[in-house]
Motif scaffolding. Sequence first.
Motif: not given
Ligand code: GUN
Length: 429
Positions: A73, A76, A87, A90-91, A198-199, A226, A229, A265, A290, A316
């Motif tokens: 990213h 990031q 996760l 953290w987001l 994004r996911f 993603h 994960e 992941h 990561s 990552d």
């Molecule tokens: N899943 C959704 N967004 C992200 C991200 O920015 N980083 C990671 N590692 N997982 C995510």
Amino acid sequence: MKAWRASLLRFDDDGRAVFDTDGLLVTGPDAAGRRVVIAAGDHSALAPRFPGVPVTHLPGRILAPGFLDLHIHYPQTDVIGSPAEGLLPWLEHYTFPHEARFADAAYAADVATFFLDELARNGVTTALTFATSHPTSVNALFTEARQRGLRLITGKVLQDRHSPDGVRDQTEQSLIDTEALIQKWHGVDRLGYAITPRFAPSCSEAQLTGAGALAARYPDVWIQSHVSENLDEVRWARELFPASRSYLAVYDDHGLMRERAIYAHCIHFDDDDRALMRATGTAAAVSPTSNLFLGSGFFDYAGADRVGFRYGLASDVGGGTSFSPFHTMLAAYTVGRTTLEGRQTKPGLSLRPQHLWWQHTAGAARALGLQGIVGNLQPGCEADFIVLNPAATPLLARRTAQAQSLDELLFAMIVLGDDRLVEKTVISG
Ligand code: GUN
Ligand code: ZN
């Protein structure tokens, strides 16, 4: 034409390393004007075929394919090293607030410049990278990458729900923006576009359906996202999409699994998920630093190899802790030796040093559908390569001098290497 004389590392079609202690790499233009490898091999065998071609002699150095980072990213870059319970916190606490800044084109351009410098310092010549949900972030990175002549793939992030103000996009507009960016950038020079949900938890049904329709309309565009994960994330995705067989199957149900689709992941998979990866030609971006940093889990190498789907290595960043492919390869080895239950496993073939290296070069290129184009130094490949100095630090010098085999030499560099090992990164040499 130009030539370089040094030790030379490349890979055969089966992923085995080929090493010439005294090698020659000859480059020149192809019919389309791209700088490609014309010949690669033993110096004494090749040199007579290229009289008059100027040779740069680099004694004690190793020429190797530039690394590919299959998942990173760029926005990031400044999020590295932000600790969180896992996760999702953290987001919420670090990543989304930081990514909101990329609505500002000048800020995005500044980070893009630093990011591409950092990839080069670490020997990474191609990356599949997320941008943010702001089209400005995509334009900033493509503009800078084009100036440098890089082969680089990125895309505007799709996230129309479960995302805060500042990064959340609007369903219909997000798809219009994606298509406009594909038409503006995909295939321009060496640039490629990736459709980037994004996911699944951050995308509505309508957004995923629209992304899948674009993926069908533009079959040579990439897809990145993603999956599987973190256990909380898996539970959430299963609640949001109860009709799908698994979290991974959500993407398949929306037309988002095919060749050129790369999912980061892929940890909490069952064998049906693995078979789906294989059947669709989808690849995993294994992101061990990561996964260790965020406490996400361990990629199951044995499972991936048993079923036989494609994977390659990724930093990552900023969940990952390093831009260095050496750090990523070492983390992959460490993770591959440990099971979820904490039992030690025998290092399988996929954890051999030359296979770890392949996963970050020619294997990653294969995962992207770019085999024979980047990630290798066989004739016809684009001439992106790195010059390694195996004596870059006192300990590297001492340890590599004692290597008795190619695997020992590669392993010493994987374990002890970082950006200091990369003396030069050459793009289209
Ligand atoms: N899943 C959704 N967004 C992200 C991200 O920015 N980083 C990671 N590692 N997982 C995510
Ligand atoms: Zn990621």
